[in-house]
Design a protein around this motif. Structure first.
Motif, PDB file in Angstrom:
ATOM      1  N   ARG A 195       0.835  -1.206   0.000  1.00  0.00           N
ATOM      2  CA  ARG A 195       0.000   0.000   0.000  1.00  0.00           C
ATOM      3  C   ARG A 195       0.869   1.254   0.000  1.00  0.00           C
ATOM      4  O   ARG A 195       0.522   2.263  -0.603  1.00  0.00           O
ATOM      5  CB  ARG A 195      -0.936  -0.002   1.210  1.00  0.00           C
ATOM      6  N   LEU A 196       2.024   1.190   0.642  1.00  0.00           N
ATOM      7  CA  LEU A 196       2.928   2.334   0.669  1.00  0.00           C
ATOM      8  C   LEU A 196       3.459   2.638  -0.725  1.00  0.00           C
ATOM      9  O   LEU A 196       3.582   3.793  -1.116  1.00  0.00           O
ATOM     10  CB  LEU A 196       4.087   2.052   1.632  1.00  0.00           C
ATOM     11  N   GLY A 249      -0.089   3.152  -3.104  1.00  0.00           N
ATOM     12  CA  GLY A 249      -1.122   4.070  -2.636  1.00  0.00           C
ATOM     13  C   GLY A 249      -1.488   5.147  -3.632  1.00  0.00           C
ATOM     14  O   GLY A 249      -0.619   5.788  -4.212  1.00  0.00           O
ATOM     15  N   ALA A 270      -1.194  10.740  -1.287  1.00  0.00           N
ATOM     16  CA  ALA A 270      -0.274  10.898  -0.162  1.00  0.00           C
ATOM     17  C   ALA A 270      -0.907  10.489   1.170  1.00  0.00           C
ATOM     18  O   ALA A 270      -0.216   9.963   2.043  1.00  0.00           O
ATOM     19  CB  ALA A 270       0.214  12.334  -0.081  1.00  0.00           C
ATOM     20  N   ASP A 287      -3.019   8.061   1.740  1.00  0.00           N
ATOM     21  CA  ASP A 287      -2.933   6.603   1.855  1.00  0.00           C
ATOM     22  C   ASP A 287      -1.519   6.157   2.202  1.00  0.00           C
ATOM     23  O   ASP A 287      -1.328   5.213   2.962  1.00  0.00           O
ATOM     24  CB  ASP A 287      -3.374   5.927   0.557  1.00  0.00           C
ATOM     25  N   ARG A 288      -0.542   6.829   1.639  1.00  0.00           N
ATOM     26  CA  ARG A 288       0.846   6.471   1.933  1.00  0.00           C
ATOM     27  C   ARG A 288       1.216   6.798   3.371  1.00  0.00           C
ATOM     28  O   ARG A 288       1.936   6.045   4.025  1.00  0.00           O
ATOM     29  CB  ARG A 288       1.771   7.171   0.952  1.00  0.00           C
TER      30      ARG A 288
END
Length: 89
Positions: free
Chosen positions: A23-24, A27, A30, A32-33
């Motif tokens: 996910r990082l 994503g 930003a 979500d990250r």
């Protein structure tokens, strides 16, 4: 009982960390990250605590507290940067 549960817990936390890394990287934005990075720090704390239980050492619990403080400050700084574009005003 603990010798049975610890390998399962290690596997679950490792899987959670792998999904957080996915996910990082993937994503969509930003926020979500940042959320993935915060969750990754929580999973790192869990992994360090599991290592402390497996090796019966109290030093890992202190390391987990330091990681927790750094994760909180890092998340707060990233969120402030995302909202205002500057960390220190």
């Amino acid at each position: 009982m603990l010798s049975l549960v610890l390998p399962v817990a290690f596997a679950m936390v490792t899987l959670a960390m792998a999904l957080n890394l996915w996910r990082l990287v993937k994503g969509p934005d930003a926020a979500d990250r940042i959320l993935a990075l915060d969750t990754l720090s929580i999973n790192t704390i869990a992994l360090v605590l599991l290592l402390g239980m497996a090796w019966a050492t109290k030093a890992y619990f202190e390391a987990a507290l330091i990681i927790a403080m750094m994760g909180f400050v890092g998340t707060a700084a990233l969120c402030k940067f995302l909202l205002s574009g500057d960390i220190i005003e």
